[in-house]
Write an enzyme that holds these catalytic residues in place. Structure first.
Site, PDB file in Angstrom:
ATOM      1  N   LYS A   1      51.118  36.295  25.385  1.00  0.00           N
ATOM      2  CA  LYS A   1      52.334  36.681  24.668  1.00  0.00           C
ATOM      3  C   LYS A   1      52.081  36.733  23.164  1.00  0.00           C
ATOM      4  CE  LYS A   1      56.116  35.374  26.544  1.00  0.00           C
ATOM      5  NZ  LYS A   1      56.919  34.341  27.149  1.00  0.00           N
TER       6      LYS A   1
ATOM      7  N   ARG B   1      58.660  29.543  22.998  1.00  0.00           N
ATOM      8  CA  ARG B   1      58.199  29.937  24.339  1.00  0.00           C
ATOM      9  C   ARG B   1      56.749  29.540  24.528  1.00  0.00           C
ATOM     10  NH1 ARG B   1      61.355  34.732  22.928  1.00  0.00           N
ATOM     11  NH2 ARG B   1      62.807  35.215  24.614  1.00  0.00           N
TER      12      ARG B   1
ATOM     13  N   GLY C   1      57.197  31.175  35.212  1.00  0.00           N
ATOM     14  CA  GLY C   1      58.001  30.018  35.576  1.00  0.00           C
ATOM     15  C   GLY C   1      57.390  28.689  35.203  1.00  0.00           C
TER      16      GLY C   1
ATOM     17  N   ARG D   1      53.131  43.411  27.845  1.00  0.00           N
ATOM     18  CA  ARG D   1      51.971  42.881  28.577  1.00  0.00           C
ATOM     19  C   ARG D   1      51.590  43.879  29.662  1.00  0.00           C
ATOM     20  NH1 ARG D   1      55.173  38.019  31.689  1.00  0.00           N
ATOM     21  NH2 ARG D   1      56.795  39.334  32.526  1.00  0.00           N
TER      22      ARG D   1
ATOM     23  N   SER E   1      21.312  38.990  59.206  1.00  0.00           N
ATOM     24  CA  SER E   1      22.728  39.166  58.907  1.00  0.00           C
ATOM     25  C   SER E   1      23.343  37.773  58.871  1.00  0.00           C
ATOM     26  CB  SER E   1      23.397  40.034  59.975  1.00  0.00           C
ATOM     27  OG  SER E   1      24.762  40.162  59.673  1.00  0.00           O
TER      28      SER E   1
ATOM     29  N   CYS F   1      27.922  39.389  57.916  1.00  0.00           N
ATOM     30  CA  CYS F   1      28.922  39.927  58.845  1.00  0.00           C
ATOM     31  C   CYS F   1      30.008  38.910  59.168  1.00  0.00           C
ATOM     32  CB  CYS F   1      28.266  40.463  60.110  1.00  0.00           C
ATOM     33  SG  CYS F   1      27.431  39.187  61.054  1.00  0.00           S
TER      34      CYS F   1
ATOM     35  N   TYR G   1      23.719  44.860  52.142  1.00  0.00           N
ATOM     36  CA  TYR G   1      25.045  45.340  52.550  1.00  0.00           C
ATOM     37  C   TYR G   1      25.969  44.187  52.910  1.00  0.00           C
ATOM     38  CZ  TYR G   1      23.750  44.360  57.410  1.00  0.00           C
ATOM     39  OH  TYR G   1      23.379  43.733  58.561  1.00  0.00           O
TER      40      TYR G   1
END
Ligand code: PEP
Ligand code: MG
Length: 891
Positions: free
Chosen positions: A29, A99, A108, A343, A769, A841, A861
């Site tokens: 802010k 603030r 909040g 923002r 894997s 995997c 991968y």
């Protein structure tokens, strides 16, 4: 002389000490107020006390550094000069707001305190000066409430109680109907409440108010709410909160005033239109509080044309400046526009994609930036059916959001009943509601639109299977009570019957009674464009976990570059297959087993043909049977009788075999590679089915790349035996066929020991894997299906930062993976001078943070469920674009 850092940064009047890129120091802010001010956007003047002060405050045992005080005094003076009013002046007081504001938005965390500076004396002067005593008194009573409840710990309810009481006495309904005299009385009562609770009168020295408010903001940083929020959002490494003190402007001084909130583009669909609401003669909180219905921002054009044009200019200016969609707050006081906040605007996945692509087209950002702008997880929004936002059904219970998307269906309590129901009513949607699911339930689960269980966690059977299919699923919903016998489900005091509609939202975990309309996903053109840019940036390949041709095809549509895990066990369920499977398990000798397996082989082969065809040209990793055999046999007397009848054998034989196969710890029992080691014919049948399917598909002119994967090995000897047997068989078949079929044999790394001896394992494996579900289970010693009873506490008590079944435990399991990749590659290179292909995997293959880890350790991968393929593609791209730097994901 000791030097100290600058603790207070001023802004206002077209100037500012800070900048937008100083969020760490000034909070989001404060940094943006400074930025807006310096680019000439009208902002009420003020100052920001840095997050470093918060840090030093706690370091010193909740004591502010000495030099903050004179800096605040000087900054306040500047504000007084700019506004032309004095703080605490009795005739025309400067009022300020206080603030909080950390580097990341924490909604909040702490309420704002407005109207600081009002006292018994100042309220009179303020009333006279504004010619609005009512406004002055209303502001004063709001201050006493906010200051009391936020800074001094007075219960807000005590003030509310007085307000309600007075309204009753005055026989009015709305706050706005209270007169100035009434408000004078209310102020008196509020002050009495304050004095009683705090033990001293409401402070009449405005500076005293200000310092108490500043301390309250710093204290709120370590308040339960804030600490909990940071834990849930995995926010770490922040110094603290900043405090913003700013001159008040009033949107409630009359009809020439007002206040509003807006987004510079539509946060729901990304359309380039001004989107927001405003209220005439109101304060900021009234817009959000829902007391009055705000007007759409387009109407401001009619009510305040000059202000509207000014706002449109600011909208353009902010977007051009920030090169990003903004969420803004503004107030108009007596015809003058002030911006109170800007923002980065939160948005849906659909909107994020469209905005990122359009900003590139508008020349504001480049493709790489666009790829980094979209949170991979938010792509869910584009991929799954969503609840119609117009629906009025409210959630009645909440479980764990296990597999995203929304579904409505008729309650069915068993998988068998689901199969029967689907036969009779093929067009009616089913919601399978169970305590938990097991592999025996897959047929029924597959037919259901969604799955709801009352127990289980994110890695439970229901969750894993549903995720694999992209089927909405909520697990661990303890609020539902299932009575299978009575055919009822009790939830939130209501009893529903089998056949009644129930709805789940697997994205949020919400459960609703009744049928809620869903809307189908639309994969827009922008989505494809963004994915194209992501693909250019990423190094990791993305495969999918799929067990059926339909899933394989769907995954391919989503960009999968092969199958990383085809779990063959799901192929043994289904009517005819399960009979053959049971025959195999109940056979007395090898011959009997072989006969039963021969019946299964054509089914397996057909499944593989379908998958190979769907993945034409792409690699397909098929894992040999993994689960323990007892999962294929019924455990109840009735089920056992049925099987005995089906197979024409005595019930006792079924019972005996079930008992014989009983295990105390099936997850650590007779499963994975242990099965084909003891019963080689099982492995043989699967290898034959895989290779002969590959031969057939190759013959038909397609390109096949099968990869045979051996599960759950812990020693190199297990792998060696099975690999050699598989190769022998496969080579014979290929030779006999006259086709040229290439295939690989590799292994899963899911037992810690296998990772530790990865160099040796790699001598026998053409690929690795990582099965991180089991690897996590066995490294932690947590049963993946039984974490629910303690994981909540573990996370709350910060024993673990995240559920390790959801996101890789980098610190522990991560070491095994890193070691396994490194040693595996070294071992393969040394023995065969070859690169060892490595992938993952486990469920983690679709988790963005885990994908980043996989990229870092140099995997080739990741493999994940079809619906997570685009998410993994984007996460992989972000990992390689971030290389060395941080991934700044909007939380
Ligand atoms: C794993 O263990 O990570 C894995 C992929 O295998 P499964 O979940 O089938 O045990
Ligand atoms: Mg496993």
């Amino acid at each position: 002389m000791s030097t100290h850092p600058k603790y207070v940064y001023s802004f206002g009047g077209g100037k500012a000490d800070g900048r937008a890129d100083m969020k760490e120091l000034l909070g989001g802010k404060g940094a943006n107020l400074a930025e807006m001010s310096s680019i000439g956007i009208p902002v009420p003047p003020g100052f920001t006390i840095t997050t470093e002060v918060c840090h030093d405050y706690y370091e010193a045992g909740r004591k502010l550094p000495e030099s903050v005080k004179p800096e605040v005094e000087a900054a306040l003076k500047k504000v007084e000069e700019q506004v032309g009013k004095k703080f605490g002046d009795a005739s025309d007081p400067l009022l300020v707001s206080v603030r909080s504001g950390a580097a990341l938005s924490m909604p909040g965390m702490m309420n704002t305190i407005l109207n600081l500076g009002l006292t018994d004396a100042a309220v009179e002067g303020f009333g006279k000066k504004t010619n609005n005593l009512r406004l002055a008194l209303d502001s004063y009573r709001r201050l006493i409430d906010m200051f009391g409840s936020t800074a001094m710990g007075v219960e807000h309810e005590l003030f509310e109680h007085e307000l309600t009481g007075l309204k009753k006495e005055k026989k009015v309904k709305e706050d706005t109907e209270l007169t100035a005299d009434d408000l004078k009385e209310l102020v008196k009562r509020y002050k009495a409440v304050y004095q009683k609770a705090v033990g001293e009168p409401f402070p009449q020295d405005p500076k005293d108010q200000l310092w108490k408010a500043i301390m309250a903001v710093f204290n709120s940083w370590m308040g339960n709410k804030a600490v909990e929020y940071r834990r849930i959002e995995r926010i770490t490494g922040l110094k603290g909160t900043a405090v913003n003190v700013q001159a008040m402007v009033f949107g409630n001084t009359g009809d020439n005033s007002g206040t509003g909130v807006a987004f510079t583009r539509d946060p729901n669909n990304g359309e380039n239109t001004f989107y927001g609401d405003y209220l005439i003669n109101a304060q900021g909180e009234d817009v959000v509080a829902g007391i009055r219905t705000p007007e759409p921002i387009s109407r401001l054009h009619e009510e305040m044309p000059k202000v509207y044009d000014q706002l449109m200019d600011i909208r353009q200016k902010l977007e051009k400046h920030y090169k990003e969609m903004q969420d803004i707050e503004f107030t108009v006081q007596d015809g003058t526009l002030y911006m109170l906040q800007t923002r980065t605007g939160k948005r849906t996945g659909t909107s994020a994609v469209r905005i990122a692509v359009e900003l590139v087209k508008e020349g504001l950002i480049d493709e790489k930036t666009a790829v980094q702008r979209v949170n991979p997880e938010s792509l869910n929004h584009l991929l799954l059916p969503q609840l119609d936002p117009k629906s009025k059904n409210k959630p009645v219970a909440q479980g764990i959001a296990a597999s995203p998307g929304a579904a409505s269906g008729k309650i069915i309590l068993t998988a068998e009943a689901a199969v029967e129901f689907a036969e009779k009513h093929p067009d009616e949607p089913i919601m399978l509601v169970r305590k938990e699911t097991s592999p025996e339930d897959v047929a029924g689960m597959h037919l259901a639109k969604g799955i709801l269980t009352s127990t289980g966690g994110k890695a439970s059977h229901a969750a894993v299977v549903a995720r694999g299919w992209g089927k909405p699923c909520v697990v661990g919903c303890e609020a539902i009570k299932i009575d299978e016998k009575a055919g009822t489900v009790t939830i939130a005091g209501k009893t529903l019957k089998v056949g009644d509609y129930i709805t789940i939202n697997g994205t949020t975990g919400d459960v609703m009674i009744g049928q809620v309309e869903t809307i189908d996903p639309s994969v827009s053109g922008d989505f494809a464009v963004l994915m194209g840019w992501a693909d250019k940036a990423r190094k990791l390949k993305v495969r999918t976990n799929a067990d059926t041709p339909a899933d394989a095809a769907k995954a391919r549509e989503f960009g999968a570059e092969g199958i990383g895990l085809c779990r063959t066990e799901h192929m043994f369920f289904g009517d005819e297959r399960i009979v053959a499977m049971r025959k195999m398990i109940l056979a007395d000798d090898t011959k009997g087993r072989e006969a039963a397996l021969a019946a299964l082989e054509p089914f397996q082969k057909k499944d593989f043909v379908g998958i190979f065809e769907a993945m034409d040209g792409l690699p397909v990793t098929i894992r040999l049977l993994d689960p323990p055999l007892h999962e294929f046999l019924p455990h109840d007397a009735k089920g056992q009788e049925t099987v005995a009848k089906e197979l024409g054998i005595p019930v006792q034989k079924v019972k005996d075999r079930v008992e014989q196969l009983h295990e105390f710890n099936p997850m650590l029992g007779f499963r994975g590679c242990r099965l084909p080691i003891v019963y080689p014919e099982i492995g043989d049948m699967q290898v034959r089915a895989i290779i002969s399917a590959a031969i057939d598909v190759k013959k038909a002119g397609k390109s096949v790349l099968p990869e045979i994967m051996i599960p759950l090995i812990g020693t190199v000897a297990e792998l060696k035996i099975l690999k050699e047997r598989a190769i022998k068989l496969a080579d014979e078949l290929i030779k006999a066929s006259g086709q040229k079929v290439e295939y690989l044999v590799g292994t899963m790394i899911e037992i810690p020991r296998a990772a530790l001896v990865a160099d040796k394992v790699a001598e026998e494996a053409q690929f690795f894997s990582f099965g991180t579900n089991d690897l996590t289970q066995m490294t932690f010693g947590f049963s993946r299906d039984d974490i629910k009873s303690f994981m909540g506490t573990y996370l709350k008590e910060k024993i673990l930062p995240v559920d390790p079944f959801q996101s890789i435990d980098v610190e522990g399991v991560g070491q095994l993976i890193e070691w396994g990749v490194k040693r595996g590659r070294e071992g393969r290179k040394a023995k065969h001078n070859e690169h060892l292909k490595v992938g993952i995997c486990g469920e983690h293959g679709g988790d963005p943070d885990s994908v980043v880890f996989c990229h870092k350790v140099g995997m080739d991968y990741v493999s994940c469920s079809p619906f997570r393929v685009p998410i993994a593609r984007l996460a992989a791209a972000q990992a390689s674009l971030a290389e060395g730097g941080k991934i700044a994901r909007d939380k």
